[in-house]
Design a protein around this motif. Structure first.
Motif, PDB file in Angstrom:
ATOM      1  N   ARG A 198       0.833  -1.210   0.000  1.00 52.65           N
ATOM      2  CA  ARG A 198       0.000   0.000   0.000  1.00 52.65           C
ATOM      3  C   ARG A 198       0.863   1.254   0.000  1.00 52.65           C
ATOM      4  O   ARG A 198       0.498   2.278  -0.575  1.00 52.65           O
ATOM      5  CB  ARG A 198      -0.920   0.006   1.216  1.00 52.65           C
ATOM      6  CG  ARG A 198      -2.027  -1.024   1.167  1.00 52.65           C
ATOM      7  CD  ARG A 198      -2.988  -0.874   2.311  1.00 52.65           C
ATOM      8  NE  ARG A 198      -2.369  -1.125   3.602  1.00 52.65           N
ATOM      9  CZ  ARG A 198      -2.998  -1.053   4.768  1.00 52.65           C
ATOM     10  NH1 ARG A 198      -4.273  -0.716   4.811  1.00 52.65           N
ATOM     11  NH2 ARG A 198      -2.387  -1.298   5.891  1.00 52.65           N
ATOM     12  N   ARG A 252      -6.620   2.447  -5.194  1.00 48.74           N
ATOM     13  CA  ARG A 252      -7.657   1.824  -4.360  1.00 48.74           C
ATOM     14  C   ARG A 252      -6.961   0.770  -3.499  1.00 48.74           C
ATOM     15  O   ARG A 252      -6.601  -0.315  -3.966  1.00 48.74           O
ATOM     16  CB  ARG A 252      -8.750   1.192  -5.220  1.00 48.74           C
ATOM     17  CG  ARG A 252      -9.912   0.611  -4.386  1.00 48.74           C
ATOM     18  CD  ARG A 252     -10.904  -0.117  -5.255  1.00 48.74           C
ATOM     19  NE  ARG A 252     -11.991  -0.696  -4.479  1.00 48.74           N
ATOM     20  CZ  ARG A 252     -13.165  -0.126  -4.238  1.00 48.74           C
ATOM     21  NH1 ARG A 252     -13.416   1.076  -4.746  1.00 48.74           N
ATOM     22  NH2 ARG A 252     -14.099  -0.722  -3.516  1.00 48.74           N
ATOM     23  N   THR A 253      -6.752   1.114  -2.235  1.00 50.40           N
ATOM     24  CA  THR A 253      -6.120   0.209  -1.280  1.00 50.40           C
ATOM     25  C   THR A 253      -6.882   0.307   0.033  1.00 50.40           C
ATOM     26  O   THR A 253      -7.888   1.021   0.133  1.00 50.40           O
ATOM     27  CB  THR A 253      -4.641   0.575  -1.042  1.00 50.40           C
ATOM     28  OG1 THR A 253      -4.578   1.803  -0.303  1.00 50.40           O
ATOM     29  CG2 THR A 253      -3.884   0.742  -2.360  1.00 50.40           C
ATOM     30  N   GLY A 254      -6.387  -0.370   1.043  1.00 45.00           N
ATOM     31  CA  GLY A 254      -7.009  -0.268   2.355  1.00 45.00           C
ATOM     32  C   GLY A 254      -6.920   1.128   2.939  1.00 45.00           C
ATOM     33  O   GLY A 254      -7.660   1.465   3.869  1.00 45.00           O
ATOM     34  N   LYS A 262     -13.856   5.211  -2.551  1.00 45.85           N
ATOM     35  CA  LYS A 262     -14.197   3.839  -2.934  1.00 45.85           C
ATOM     36  C   LYS A 262     -15.634   3.756  -3.441  1.00 45.85           C
ATOM     37  O   LYS A 262     -15.919   3.044  -4.419  1.00 45.85           O
ATOM     38  CB  LYS A 262     -14.004   2.892  -1.742  1.00 45.85           C
ATOM     39  CG  LYS A 262     -12.555   2.655  -1.360  1.00 45.85           C
ATOM     40  CD  LYS A 262     -12.477   1.667  -0.204  1.00 45.85           C
ATOM     41  CE  LYS A 262     -11.044   1.374   0.177  1.00 45.85           C
ATOM     42  NZ  LYS A 262     -10.948   0.412   1.301  1.00 45.85           N
ATOM     43  N   THR A 276      -3.743  -0.681  -7.476  1.00 43.94           N
ATOM     44  CA  THR A 276      -4.399  -1.388  -6.374  1.00 43.94           C
ATOM     45  C   THR A 276      -3.535  -2.546  -5.891  1.00 43.94           C
ATOM     46  O   THR A 276      -2.440  -2.797  -6.415  1.00 43.94           O
ATOM     47  CB  THR A 276      -5.794  -1.877  -6.820  1.00 43.94           C
ATOM     48  OG1 THR A 276      -6.524  -2.348  -5.688  1.00 43.94           O
ATOM     49  CG2 THR A 276      -5.697  -2.979  -7.863  1.00 43.94           C
ATOM     50  N   SER A 308      -7.451  -5.692  -2.657  1.00 40.11           N
ATOM     51  CA  SER A 308      -8.492  -4.799  -3.156  1.00 40.11           C
ATOM     52  C   SER A 308      -9.056  -5.279  -4.487  1.00 40.11           C
ATOM     53  O   SER A 308     -10.251  -5.111  -4.762  1.00 40.11           O
ATOM     54  CB  SER A 308      -7.930  -3.379  -3.294  1.00 40.11           C
ATOM     55  OG  SER A 308      -7.656  -2.829  -2.022  1.00 40.11           O
TER      56      SER A 308
END
Length: 825
Positions: free
Chosen positions: A80, A106-108, A115, A128, A132
């Protein structure tokens, strides 16, 4: 050359950069619809080769170059921490080419409102992670989301290969290839030996175009050699004592990345540098994966702007991030592997034609041998292979629920079609019909022992189709997807609210209010713990603890071990041409005089008698993890021959067995104890295999969906998760002994915890070697570190450091005496 690549040519020309042949080769291959693997050293342009391949292909096909396309490219990153930097670089270069592509991550770490927007429409290029991506595949509209996808780029593929995250990605790529049969898949890597296997896993066996990049101008690998070197070293005894020469190296460079092998070590070195140069407070920063994302991003921005003299970091910065101002890399301790050394060296210079420089700082004298060995292998172009994982049924179980959940709107996914898709991945190419049916039964009924519990009946199976219609199951599954397992993370916050990052629950559990610990480069006093947050305040007391994160044990690679054996053999023959060997010549001569320096085709065994009993030292040079299994195995086998009980210690070079029993072992008995025959049964017999398997089963159970860690704000503790998985383990062991996840747990104990393959290879090698049994009169330079390892682990009223110091003084006095024929072979 068409108009598309004319733009790219002008972009390079505007920067006075050369376009390399391998980049043109990648652009042509991508344009021809091929998949492949780009293998090139860090900083030589892999990213531009892949990114401009996708942009150029789109420009060549589109009728409207000013348009903003839908999702055209997926960019998979293993960390990330890399996503933000990668996203910024891709977006900037696309804009500079005059393209209206949108590039997002788009990651944690991505905020929920972003999102939510992406769920309606994805950008032109999405950066990503494997987790994800799998989450996106769990939604019923994922076919629409990926309907225009043309290509996938997997950055730093070697970091995912041979891990369950890599297996998860293989399954996701198999799904994407089913949706988009013409999909192009490209991997980027700087340090891989087994390119064919890596490309096969990446493309699912499809034809792969392997491209090798330019060789960098030069990689300069040097060691910081201390002015004085103890002849009886032990791991970590130098500690931060070399901080002054490190400071001198920092002064000679504009910007330095200082890498450590563990986060704990990073915290200690950051503090040591600040103590040495308090006037550098604003010029030295700390960066590791447990720090808050905002803090990490601040540090990254300051490096890019040239505002920092030094960043103390772990692997959080040795991948992918492009910081051109960095002109020097320092590695604290042995790199433990050739690939890691080259990866980190490539962080400096980081542009074609500029030399990469790395200075390695030993934490004990024998690490000088490891540094010289790593340099030899690096210069010869020999790096470690990453063997892809196969047949992980916990990952497959999770994927089946994901696929059933993502196909619910269509009445579920067809079983036969799903089997064909799964088998199109390398990881499950050899999946048997029995294993497939067992996994289906597991996700639909919970298997033989859990079928009476509705919570384990996650997938509905009807008319050859699989679906998930229960919203509760869907929510739980999406919350627990992924294959990364670790101890529960405790957030660390100041009482006034500022967040510093996370530490592992097991560390905080050892503290009580008022205790002081070092984290995020600060001395902190624990005030209280509430739920999953440790509240702290700044501390003034100096005595403190340092968090020890999981994953801190790092063993030397097999490639490095081979080179170490070769250098010791060279020293035995009087060859001290390597400066690191010359620096510890006195130490090695004492080892040779009192005992022996083993040849590459010898196994050295030392037998020493002391007031503690009889010590047997074995030196297979197989790495710490393999030696843990070997020491238990050899002790157990020897105890079958003579009644004796053993204590033992291990390090990367060998292991020590010590017993109070007055027993000697013949060469035939030693040979039998080191035999590769009946290895699996003997290993399982000598270890607490059930307890080890139960520990391994915790991670398997979480990945497979057998345990749930709780909803946000109500997370279970690691102890609760362990208890839940332990209960399931006991139930399955008693009522479903043939459960394939139990079998997987046993295999993982052998392969991951004990490095079974490496143990077996070491015993096979030993079977071909001659035994060199020496009887030195006292601990040798090779044996002393093993003795220290064991003494340090013992509970005693006597300070173990004092005991080590007294032993060191005795050995140094003995070493200063006139040489005698002290070792009997």
């Amino acid at each position: 050359m068409g108009p598309a690549h004319e733009r790219i040519e002008r972009w390079f020309a505007a920067r006075n950069w050369q376009i390399f042949d391998f980049q043109r080769e990648a652009w042509a291959a991508y344009g021809a619809g091929e998949s492949g693997l780009i293998h090139a050293p860090t900083g030589t342009g892999k990213t531009l080769a892949a990114w401009f391949a996708a942009l150029g292909d789109w420009l060549a096909r589109t009728d409207d170059p000013d348009a903003t396309p839908g999702l055209t490219l997926l960019w998979i990153t293993p960390l990330r921490a890399l996503a933000a930097d990668t996203t910024a670089h891709l977006a900037a270069s696309a804009a500079e080419l005059g393209l209206n592509w949108t590039v997002e991550q788009r990651t944690g770490d991505t905020k929920s409102h972003i999102k939510a927007r992406q769920r309606k429409k994805l950008p032109s290029a999405l950066v990503t992670t494997p987790e994800s991506l799998a989450l996106l595949l769990s939604y019923a509209d994922h076919e629409t989301l990926f309907g225009q996808l043309q290509g996938v780029v997997v950055d730093e593929w070697h970091e995912l290969l041979s891990t369950k995250r890599g297996v998860q990605l293989e399954l996701a790529l198999a799904r994407l290839r089913t949706l988009r049969p013409a999909l192009r898949t490209w991997g980027l890597s700087a340090t891989l030996a087994n390119l064919d296997q890596a490309a096969d896993a990446l493309t699912g066996g499809q034809s792969a175009h392997e491209i090798r990049g330019v060789v960098p101008a030069e990689t300069q690998i040097a060691a910081l050699i201390p002015d004085t070197i103890e002849r009886f070293p032990w791991a970590g005894h130098l500690g931060t004592r070399l901080v002054e020469p490190v400071v001198e190296a920092l002064e000679a460079a504009q910007t330095t990345l200082l890498f450590t092998n563990t986060r704990s070590q990073a915290e200690l070195w950051h503090q040591a540098l600040l103590r040495a140069r308090p006037d550098w407070l604003a010029q030295i920063a700390l960066h590791h994966g447990s720090l808050d994302r905002g803090l990490r991003e601040q540090v990254e921005a300051m490096i890019a702007d040239g505002r920092l003299r030094c960043v103390v970091a772990t692997s959080s910065l040795d991948l992918g991030v492009d910081f051109s101002p960095v002109d020097q890399v320092i590695q604290i301790g042995s790199p433990k592997g050739v690939a890691r050394l080259l990866q980190r060296a490539g962080r400096s210079g980081h542009r074609p034609g500029v030399a990469s420089r790395i200075l390695c700082v030993p934490t004990h004298a024998f690490e000088l041998v490891e540094i010289a060995a790593a340099r030899r292998k690096a210069m010869a172009g020999e790096v470690e292979a990453r063997v892809p994982l196969t047949g992980a049924l916990d990952v497959l179980s999770q994927h089946l629920v994901t696929r059933a959940l993502g196909s619910t709107r269509d009445g579920g996914v067809d079983e036969n079609a799903l089997l064909a898709e799964v088998r199109s991945s390398r990881a499950y190419r050899d999946l048997s019909d029995d294993e497939w049916q067992w996994t289906l039964d597991f996700v639909t009924r919970g298997g033989a022992a859990l079928s009476a519990y509705p919570e384990f009946q996650r997938v509905e199976r009807a008319n050859g189709r699989l679906a998930v219609t229960d919203r509760r199951i869907a929510r739980r599954h999406r919350m627990t997807m992924g294959t990364i397992t670790s101890d529960a993370a405790i957030s660390v916050r100041f009482m006034k609210g500022g967040r510093l990052g996370t530490v592992e629950e097991r560390f905080i559990a050892q503290l009580k209010p008022g205790d002081v610990f070092l984290f995020s480069g600060r001395l902190l006093e624990l005030v209280r713990v509430r739920e999953l947050t440790a509240y702290v305040k700044a501390a003034t007391r100096k005595n403190r603890q340092v968090p020890r994160w999981a994953g801190g044990r790092m063993a030397i690679s097999g490639t490095l071990a081979d080179a170490i054996r070769g250098l010791l053999e060279a020293a035995r023959d009087g060859d001290y041409r390597e400066p690191e060997l010359a620096a510890i010549r006195d130490l090695l001569e004492i080892q040779r005089r009192w005992s022996a320096l083993p040849a590459a085709d010898e196994l050295l065994i030392e037998h020493v008698t002391s007031r503690e009993g009889r010590h047997w030292f074995f030196y297979p040079f197989a790495g710490r993890l393999a030696h843990e299994g070997l020491s238990a195995l050899v002790a157990w086998r020897l105890a079958q021959m003579h009644k004796a009980s053993f204590r033992f210690s291990v390090n990367d070079y060998g292991f020590e067995l010590v017993t109070r029993n007055k027993v000697d072992f013949s060469e035939a008995e030693l040979r039998a104890a080191l035999s590769p025959d009946n290895l699996v049964d003997d290993l399982l017999a000598c270890l607490n295999a059930a307890e080890l398997s139960k520990r391994a089963f915790r991670d398997i159970a979480r990945i497979a969906g057998l345990v749930f860690s709780g909803y946000p704000g109500a997370h279970k503790s690691a102890r609760q998760v362990q208890a839940s998985s332990g209960l399931v383990f006991d139930v399955l062991t008693r009522y479903d002994a043939a459960n394939l996840l139990l079998d997987q747990a046993r295999r993982e104990v052998l392969e991951r915890e004990l490095e079974f393959n490496r143990v077996h290879a070491a015993l096979e090698r030993i079977a071909r070697q001659s035994l060199c049994v020496a009887n030195p009169p006292r601990l040798t330079p090779l044996g002393f570190p093993l003795w220290v390892e064991r003494v340090a682990s013992q509970v005693s009223n006597e300070s173990w450091r004092d005991r080590v110091e007294r032993m060191t003084v005795q050995l140094e006095k003995a070493a200063d005496k006139k040489p005698k024929n002290e070792a009997r072979k």
